[in-house]
Scaffold this motif. Structure first.
Motif, PDB file in Angstrom:
ATOM      1  N   GLU A 172       0.820  -1.206   0.000  1.00 50.51           N
ATOM      2  CA  GLU A 172       0.000   0.000   0.000  1.00 50.51           C
ATOM      3  C   GLU A 172       0.853   1.255   0.000  1.00 50.51           C
ATOM      4  OE1 GLU A 172      -2.590  -0.346   3.322  1.00 50.51           O
ATOM      5  OE2 GLU A 172      -3.727  -1.990   2.436  1.00 50.51           O
ATOM      6  N   ALA A 173       2.019   1.206   0.626  1.00 49.32           N
ATOM      7  CA  ALA A 173       2.883   2.378   0.687  1.00 49.32           C
ATOM      8  C   ALA A 173       3.422   2.742  -0.687  1.00 49.32           C
ATOM      9  CB  ALA A 173       4.039   2.123   1.652  1.00 49.32           C
ATOM     10  N   LEU A 182      -7.101  22.289  -7.334  1.00 47.23           N
ATOM     11  CA  LEU A 182      -6.499  21.539  -8.431  1.00 47.23           C
ATOM     12  C   LEU A 182      -7.290  20.269  -8.679  1.00 47.23           C
ATOM     13  CD1 LEU A 182      -3.975  20.838 -10.285  1.00 47.23           C
ATOM     14  CD2 LEU A 182      -3.034  19.748  -8.263  1.00 47.23           C
ATOM     15  N   MET A 183      -7.487  19.941  -9.949  1.00 47.52           N
ATOM     16  CA  MET A 183      -8.092  18.671 -10.313  1.00 47.52           C
ATOM     17  C   MET A 183      -7.245  18.052 -11.422  1.00 47.52           C
ATOM     18  SD  MET A 183     -11.917  17.686 -11.604  1.00 47.52           S
ATOM     19  CE  MET A 183     -11.708  18.066 -13.334  1.00 47.52           C
ATOM     20  N   LEU A 184      -6.791  16.828 -11.171  1.00 49.23           N
ATOM     21  CA  LEU A 184      -6.014  16.080 -12.158  1.00 49.23           C
ATOM     22  C   LEU A 184      -6.831  14.887 -12.624  1.00 49.23           C
ATOM     23  CD1 LEU A 184      -2.560  15.975 -10.337  1.00 49.23           C
ATOM     24  CD2 LEU A 184      -3.120  17.310 -12.366  1.00 49.23           C
ATOM     25  N   SER A 185      -6.746  14.585 -13.917  1.00 50.94           N
ATOM     26  CA  SER A 185      -7.391  13.372 -14.414  1.00 50.94           C
ATOM     27  C   SER A 185      -6.307  12.430 -14.924  1.00 50.94           C
ATOM     28  CB  SER A 185      -8.392  13.703 -15.523  1.00 50.94           C
ATOM     29  OG  SER A 185      -7.739  14.292 -16.621  1.00 50.94           O
ATOM     30  N   LEU A 186      -6.542  11.136 -14.709  1.00 53.08           N
ATOM     31  CA  LEU A 186      -5.560  10.122 -15.074  1.00 53.08           C
ATOM     32  C   LEU A 186      -5.929   9.430 -16.381  1.00 53.08           C
ATOM     33  CD1 LEU A 186      -4.940   8.349 -11.649  1.00 53.08           C
ATOM     34  CD2 LEU A 186      -3.444   9.958 -12.806  1.00 53.08           C
ATOM     35  N   GLU A 187      -4.944   9.260 -17.212  1.00 51.99           N
ATOM     36  CA  GLU A 187      -5.089   8.454 -18.427  1.00 51.99           C
ATOM     37  C   GLU A 187      -4.970   6.981 -18.043  1.00 51.99           C
ATOM     38  OE1 GLU A 187      -5.584   8.196 -22.521  1.00 51.99           O
ATOM     39  OE2 GLU A 187      -5.151  10.097 -21.582  1.00 51.99           O
ATOM     40  N   GLN A 188      -3.974   6.697 -17.180  1.00 48.52           N
ATOM     41  CA  GLN A 188      -3.705   5.329 -16.733  1.00 48.52           C
ATOM     42  C   GLN A 188      -3.199   5.402 -15.302  1.00 48.52           C
ATOM     43  OE1 GLN A 188      -0.789   3.325 -19.172  1.00 48.52           O
ATOM     44  NE2 GLN A 188      -0.205   1.984 -17.509  1.00 48.52           N
ATOM     45  N   SER A 189      -3.701   4.539 -14.426  1.00 54.37           N
ATOM     46  CA  SER A 189      -3.238   4.529 -13.043  1.00 54.37           C
ATOM     47  C   SER A 189      -1.959   3.700 -12.939  1.00 54.37           C
ATOM     48  CB  SER A 189      -4.321   3.962 -12.122  1.00 54.37           C
ATOM     49  OG  SER A 189      -4.589   2.628 -12.473  1.00 54.37           O
ATOM     50  N   SER A 190      -1.361   3.674 -11.752  1.00 55.38           N
ATOM     51  CA  SER A 190      -0.135   2.895 -11.571  1.00 55.38           C
ATOM     52  C   SER A 190      -0.468   1.404 -11.608  1.00 55.38           C
ATOM     53  CB  SER A 190       0.541   3.272 -10.257  1.00 55.38           C
ATOM     54  OG  SER A 190      -0.310   3.000  -9.176  1.00 55.38           O
ATOM     55  N   LYS A 228       8.134  -5.046 -12.779  1.00 52.62           N
ATOM     56  CA  LYS A 228       8.026  -3.664 -13.240  1.00 52.62           C
ATOM     57  C   LYS A 228       6.848  -2.994 -12.543  1.00 52.62           C
ATOM     58  CE  LYS A 228       6.743  -1.583 -17.612  1.00 52.62           C
ATOM     59  NZ  LYS A 228       6.604  -1.815 -19.039  1.00 52.62           N
ATOM     60  N   GLU A 229       6.996  -1.713 -12.268  1.00 47.12           N
ATOM     61  CA  GLU A 229       5.888  -0.927 -11.729  1.00 47.12           C
ATOM     62  C   GLU A 229       5.778   0.332 -12.578  1.00 47.12           C
ATOM     63  OE1 GLU A 229       4.202   0.940  -7.572  1.00 47.12           O
ATOM     64  OE2 GLU A 229       5.913  -0.387  -7.546  1.00 47.12           O
ATOM     65  N   THR A 230       4.617   0.522 -13.167  1.00 50.17           N
ATOM     66  CA  THR A 230       4.417   1.690 -14.019  1.00 50.17           C
ATOM     67  C   THR A 230       3.830   2.827 -13.200  1.00 50.17           C
ATOM     68  OG1 THR A 230       2.221   0.955 -14.699  1.00 50.17           O
ATOM     69  CG2 THR A 230       4.062   0.312 -16.095  1.00 50.17           C
ATOM     70  N   CYS A 231       4.228   4.030 -13.514  1.00 48.15           N
ATOM     71  CA  CYS A 231       3.713   5.216 -12.852  1.00 48.15           C
ATOM     72  C   CYS A 231       2.423   5.653 -13.547  1.00 48.15           C
ATOM     73  CB  CYS A 231       4.738   6.345 -12.912  1.00 48.15           C
ATOM     74  SG  CYS A 231       6.231   5.973 -11.991  1.00 48.15           S
ATOM     75  N   PRO A 232       1.601   6.409 -12.847  1.00 53.54           N
ATOM     76  CA  PRO A 232       0.371   6.871 -13.486  1.00 53.54           C
ATOM     77  C   PRO A 232       0.673   7.867 -14.607  1.00 53.54           C
ATOM     78  CG  PRO A 232       0.631   7.891 -11.349  1.00 53.54           C
ATOM     79  CD  PRO A 232       1.714   6.873 -11.481  1.00 53.54           C
ATOM     80  N   THR A 233      -0.222   7.909 -15.595  1.00 50.08           N
ATOM     81  CA  THR A 233      -0.107   8.846 -16.706  1.00 50.08           C
ATOM     82  C   THR A 233      -1.269   9.822 -16.592  1.00 50.08           C
ATOM     83  OG1 THR A 233       0.785   7.068 -18.063  1.00 50.08           O
ATOM     84  CG2 THR A 233       0.067   9.040 -19.211  1.00 50.08           C
ATOM     85  N   PHE A 234      -0.953  11.109 -16.610  1.00 50.78           N
ATOM     86  CA  PHE A 234      -1.986  12.125 -16.460  1.00 50.78           C
ATOM     87  C   PHE A 234      -2.594  12.483 -17.808  1.00 50.78           C
ATOM     88  CE2 PHE A 234       0.784  12.720 -12.794  1.00 50.78           C
ATOM     89  CZ  PHE A 234      -0.144  12.686 -11.771  1.00 50.78           C
ATOM     90  N   ARG A 235      -3.899  12.755 -17.798  1.00 43.35           N
ATOM     91  CA  ARG A 235      -4.619  13.170 -19.002  1.00 43.35           C
ATOM     92  C   ARG A 235      -4.675  14.689 -19.091  1.00 43.35           C
ATOM     93  NH1 ARG A 235     -10.009  10.688 -18.866  1.00 43.35           N
ATOM     94  NH2 ARG A 235      -8.910   8.920 -19.700  1.00 43.35           N
ATOM     95  N   GLY A 236      -4.944  15.349 -17.970  1.00 39.17           N
ATOM     96  CA  GLY A 236      -5.038  16.793 -17.984  1.00 39.17           C
ATOM     97  C   GLY A 236      -5.158  17.361 -16.583  1.00 39.17           C
ATOM     98  N   ALA A 237      -5.105  18.703 -16.487  1.00 39.20           N
ATOM     99  CA  ALA A 237      -5.182  19.378 -15.199  1.00 39.20           C
ATOM    100  C   ALA A 237      -5.996  20.656 -15.330  1.00 39.20           C
ATOM    101  CB  ALA A 237      -3.782  19.708 -14.683  1.00 39.20           C
ATOM    102  N   VAL A 238      -6.828  20.917 -14.315  1.00 33.65           N
ATOM    103  CA  VAL A 238      -7.569  22.166 -14.207  1.00 33.65           C
ATOM    104  C   VAL A 238      -7.166  22.796 -12.880  1.00 33.65           C
ATOM    105  CG1 VAL A 238      -9.836  23.236 -14.005  1.00 33.65           C
ATOM    106  CG2 VAL A 238      -9.503  21.311 -15.561  1.00 33.65           C
TER     107      VAL A 238
END
Length: 181
Positions: free
Chosen positions: A57-58, A85-93, A134-144
């Motif tokens: 979880e950490a 701030l609001m961030l939207s994710l394209e893909q989570s970790s 492997k561990e993938t990081c999240p990918t952001f879609r956009g930010a407001v």
């Protein structure tokens, strides 16, 4: 009289031991330091280990805590004021684990099946943990970003550059908007 004889025996015994101590003083110092390190270092293995669930979880990415940390940093930019701030994710970790694949044949050429088991390693406390490849990081879609100072172009630019640097977004995916009074 008895006390004098006892003092004399102690003096004789010390007279024999002290030259040996002086002769081997460096060896005794190394021995004492080693014993001290063993005693002090022994406390580390007595500490309870963190359970596997908490360790996993950490390492997981939490969007809300990330947004809160970024909001607090953006609020420190000169002229920004209040920030939301609001961030939207394209893909989570995502974590990818190693597995052992074994082909089991049941007769015939194309009738085989595959069995897959998760590869594990010992965690040192009579337990096992899966092998993470492997561990993938999240990918952001956009930010407001809503902020008090958005009417100033320098503030908008500074906020946009900060979010771009942290989130890896292109500037066309970041919107900085004036917050309602």
């Amino acid at each position: 009289m008895e006390l004098d004889r006892l003092k004399q025996q102690i003096t004789v015994q010390l007279g024999r031991i002290v030259p040996s101590l002086v002769k081997y003083k460096y060896a005794l110092i190394v021995l004492l330091v080693g014993i001290l390190l063993l005693y002090v270092g022994g406390g580390a293995r007595d500490k309870p280990q963190m359970p596997q669930k908490q360790t996993e979880e950490a390492s997981n990415f939490e969007l809300t805590s990330f947004e809160e940390r970024l909001e607090s940093k953006l609020a420190q930019i000169a002229g920004v004021g209040r920030v939301e701030l609001m961030l939207s994710l394209e893909q989570s970790s995502e974590s990818i684990y190693a597995s052992n694949i074994r082909q089991a044949e049941h007769g015939g050429e194309n009738n085989g099946s595959y069995e897959s088991t998760l590869s594990t390693v010992s965690d040192g406390s009579y337990g096992e943990q899966p092998v993470r490849i492997k561990e993938t990081c999240p990918t952001f879609r956009g930010a407001v970003i809503l902020c008090d100072g958005a009417q100033d172009s320098n503030v908008r630019l500074a906020v946009t550059q900060a979010v771009r640097a942290v989130c890896g977004l292109s500037t066309d995916r970041i919107s900085v908007i004036q917050m309602e009074q």
